[in-house]
Design an enzyme around this catalytic site. Structure first.
Site, PDB file in Angstrom:
ATOM      1  N   ASP A  20      -4.364   6.927   4.200  1.00  0.00           N
ATOM      2  CA  ASP A  20      -5.760   7.229   4.133  1.00  0.00           C
ATOM      3  C   ASP A  20      -6.106   8.590   3.257  1.00  0.00           C
ATOM      4  O   ASP A  20      -6.711   8.504   2.383  1.00  0.00           O
ATOM      5  CB  ASP A  20      -6.609   7.335   5.260  1.00  0.00           C
ATOM      6  N   TYR A 198       8.785   2.663   7.119  1.00  0.00           N
ATOM      7  CA  TYR A 198       8.506   2.506   8.537  1.00  0.00           C
ATOM      8  C   TYR A 198       9.910   2.144   9.292  1.00  0.00           C
ATOM      9  O   TYR A 198      10.951   1.754   8.558  1.00  0.00           O
ATOM     10  CB  TYR A 198       7.627   1.604   8.885  1.00  0.00           C
ATOM     11  N   GLN A 260       2.526  16.279  -2.247  1.00  0.00           N
ATOM     12  CA  GLN A 260       2.018  15.137  -2.753  1.00  0.00           C
ATOM     13  C   GLN A 260       2.389  14.956  -4.443  1.00  0.00           C
ATOM     14  O   GLN A 260       3.029  14.020  -4.805  1.00  0.00           O
ATOM     15  CB  GLN A 260       0.479  14.638  -2.641  1.00  0.00           C
ATOM     16  N   GLU A 278       0.046   2.037   1.406  1.00  0.00           N
ATOM     17  CA  GLU A 278      -0.677   1.788   0.109  1.00  0.00           C
ATOM     18  C   GLU A 278      -0.667   2.820  -1.077  1.00  0.00           C
ATOM     19  O   GLU A 278      -0.335   2.499  -2.250  1.00  0.00           O
ATOM     20  CB  GLU A 278      -2.420   1.881   0.443  1.00  0.00           C
TER      21      GLU A 278
HETATM   22  O1  TRH Z   1       1.916   6.842   5.196  1.00  0.00           O
HETATM   23  P1  TRH Z   1       1.901   5.471   4.929  1.00  0.00           P
HETATM   24  O2  TRH Z   1       2.439   4.498   5.683  1.00  0.00           O
HETATM   25  O3  TRH Z   1       0.317   4.990   5.088  1.00  0.00           O
HETATM   26  C1  TRH Z   1      -0.360   3.756   5.823  1.00  0.00           C
HETATM   27  C2  TRH Z   1      -1.056   2.968   4.604  1.00  0.00           C
HETATM   28  O4  TRH Z   1      -1.981   3.610   3.800  1.00  0.00           O
HETATM   29  C3  TRH Z   1      -1.731   1.943   5.231  1.00  0.00           C
HETATM   30  O5  TRH Z   1      -2.219   0.881   4.074  1.00  0.00           O
HETATM   31  C4  TRH Z   1      -2.816   2.568   6.203  1.00  0.00           C
HETATM   32  O6  TRH Z   1      -3.759   1.352   6.785  1.00  0.00           O
HETATM   33  C5  TRH Z   1      -2.290   3.198   7.040  1.00  0.00           C
HETATM   34  O7  TRH Z   1      -1.449   4.364   6.607  1.00  0.00           O
HETATM   35  C6  TRH Z   1      -3.159   3.962   8.032  1.00  0.00           C
HETATM   36  O8  TRH Z   1       2.009   5.163   3.564  1.00  0.00           O
HETATM   37  P2  TRH Z   1       1.241   5.467   1.936  1.00  0.00           P
HETATM   38  O9  TRH Z   1       0.013   4.906   1.853  1.00  0.00           O
HETATM   39  O10 TRH Z   1       2.316   5.122   0.881  1.00  0.00           O
HETATM   40  O11 TRH Z   1       1.197   7.107   1.972  1.00  0.00           O
HETATM   41  C7  TRH Z   1       2.053   8.108   2.091  1.00  0.00           C
HETATM   42  C8  TRH Z   1       1.546   9.552   1.273  1.00  0.00           C
HETATM   43  O12 TRH Z   1       2.392  10.409   1.580  1.00  0.00           O
HETATM   44  C9  TRH Z   1       1.615   8.971  -0.024  1.00  0.00           C
HETATM   45  O13 TRH Z   1       0.044   9.690  -0.697  1.00  0.00           O
HETATM   46  C10 TRH Z   1       2.636   9.683  -0.664  1.00  0.00           C
HETATM   47  C11 TRH Z   1       2.672  11.038   0.150  1.00  0.00           C
HETATM   48  N1  TRH Z   1       4.084  11.659   0.236  1.00  0.00           N
HETATM   49  C12 TRH Z   1       4.272  12.938   0.046  1.00  0.00           C
HETATM   50  O14 TRH Z   1       3.184  13.452  -0.527  1.00  0.00           O
HETATM   51  N2  TRH Z   1       5.593  13.385   0.295  1.00  0.00           N
HETATM   52  C13 TRH Z   1       6.613  12.746   0.557  1.00  0.00           C
HETATM   53  O15 TRH Z   1       7.494  13.718   0.614  1.00  0.00           O
HETATM   54  C14 TRH Z   1       6.327  11.331   0.860  1.00  0.00           C
HETATM   55  C15 TRH Z   1       7.844  10.571   1.267  1.00  0.00           C
HETATM   56  C16 TRH Z   1       5.259  10.968   0.499  1.00  0.00           C
END
Ligand code: TRH
Length: 398
Positions: A20, A198, A260, A278
């Site tokens: 989110d 996960y 990010q 997402e």
């Molecule tokens: O963290 P998530 O599993 O988030 C999930 C999904 O968005 C899901 O749809 C939602 O309903 C739930 O949360 C509540 O995975 P996602 O969406 O890929 O987000 C990870 C974020 O972290 C993404 O912006 C990339 C960032 N990231 C970093 O900034 N640094 C890192 O080292 C890594 C591995 C990720």
């Protein structure tokens, strides 16, 4: 003459994980830094934002980070004049006092609910639908990200693909990246895999397959929910960031969570990316490398429909005739099957180890395909579509 810069309030509730806030932070930065909007991001959990942007001070209720005004969204919502554009993300429900303030404006703000991304067909028909408030003179509009021109498109920074292309042909940039994570540049024959995931029971089988792979495999695992399982596989009860594990032809390194913008470099530097949720899913698309998406599981299994809708779309491009040198119809079928079987095994947490060799055999074709899709989808930019939509509403009201 340029249109005057708009003020936007983006509201984000962190449900769990980083998806989110990941989407909201990306959109906020883009609107502020590329479109010159004055953006306030209201977020109810600053610690999550601080993981993505370490310069955030989780103790400060108000601060400026990367051109965005970041505000803590606490239960006591302060009296705040509403912005021109109000973006409620993922139906997070705005504070009553803020809605009342919106209704009291002579010139009503443009109120948008930014929804989750899906490749399902119904999205085309729901994008931009108005939803009048039951009692107040306000209308909220649904804005759906998506893959077709009838949707809101995908979040993509203006120069991202150019930066990616430059990185992927420049050994010096790649070297600098590997150094920044404390590693030597891997040898040319090493298969580099990032794995953001996960917990997943299929990990064991996959590691087994990589252990006996003919090609050396370097697997980079950002710290998070799967790390305990990595420890179990290697008989380490306290797996930590920075640890290396080696078995057979597999080398695993646990990486710290990076900010990010730097996560993209990891995806660009790897040959294959496992992503989840997402936002990392879309980043994997932009990386132009073969990827495996672990969708966020929902209790009613609605996520499987979403997964299959995307597989159908993505795999459909793969089996369709493309201009040379992409695979011609028929030739892509093997790659589609390989893609589907690994994606399904990974999401069903079943025998990924068996699906792996098929996938590995199709890597060349999958790579060309990934590059093709990233360019194809890049033309449908969410921030620009949002801008157009705000102008559309402005004209409608004038
Ligand atoms: O963290 P998530 O599993 O988030 C999930 C999904 O968005 C899901 O749809 C939602 O309903 C739930 O949360 C509540 O995975 P996602 O969406 O890929 O987000 C990870 C974020 O972290 C993404 O912006 C990339 C960032 N990231 C970093 O900034 N640094 C890192 O080292 C890594 C591995 C990720």
């Amino acid at each position: 003459m340029h249109a005057p810069a708009l003020h936007a309030d983006i509201f984000c509730r962190v449900i769990d994980n980083y998806g989110d806030i990941g989407v909201c932070w990306r959109l906020a930065r883009q609107l502020a830094n590329e479109q010159g909007w004055a953006v306030r991001l209201w977020v109810d959990d600053l610690h999550s934002l601080a993981k993505l942007c370490p310069e955030t001070d989780a103790a400060l209720e108000q601060q400026k980070c990367r051109g965005v005004e970041v505000r803590l969204w606490s239960t006591e919502f302060p009296e705040t004049p509403p912005a021109d554009v109000v973006i409620e993300t993922f139906a997070c429900v705005l504070p009553d006092s803020y809605i009342a303030a919106m209704a009291a404006q002579a010139h009503k703000p443009i109120w948008i609910n930014l929804e989750y991304l899906s490749a399902e067909d119904w999205v085309d028909g729901c994008h931009k639908l108005p939803s009048p408030h039951p009692t107040l003179p306000l209308t909220k509009y649904f804005f759906f990200p998506g893959f077709t021109r009838k949707t809101g498109g995908l979040l993509l920074e203006r120069d991202l693909l150019a930066r990616r292309d430059a990185f992927q042909v420049d050994a010096r940039q790649q070297q600098a990246f590997w150094q920044s994570i404390g590693m030597e540049m891997p040898t040319a024959g090493t298969l580099k895999i990032s794995l953001f995931s996960y917990e997943n029971a299929a990990l064991h089988g996959l590691f087994n397959a990589w252990t006996i792979s003919a090609q050396p495999v370097l697997c980079l695992i950002p710290e998070g929910r799967i790390v305990q399982q990595v420890g179990q596989y290697f008989d380490d009860t306290e797996p930590r960031v920075g640890n290396d594990y080696v078995r057979g032809n597999l080398h695993v390194r646990v990486l710290p969570f990076v900010e990010q913008e730097r996560y993209d470099l990891l995806l660009w530097a790897c040959d294959i990316n496992f992503v989840r949720g997402e936002d990392s899913w879309v980043r994997a698309l932009w990386a132009g490398q073969p990827f495996i998406w672990q969708i966020y599981p929902q209790h009613d299994e609605a996520h499987l429909k979403k997964l299959h809708a995307f597989l159908k779309l993505y795999g459909g491009y793969l089996s369709a005739p493309h201009p040379s040198p992409l695979p011609q119809a028929g030739e892509g079928i093997r790659a589609v099957l390989a893609l589907e079987s690994l994606w399904e095994a990974w999401n069903e947490e079943s025998s990924s180890g068996q699906a792996w060799p098929l996938f590995a055999a199709e890597l060349g074709e999958l790579k060309q395909h990934a590059q093709h899709c990233s360019r194809q989808w890049a033309v449908n930019n969410l921030a620009l579509n949002l801008l157009d939509f705000c102008q559309e509403i402005g004209k409608m009201r004038a």
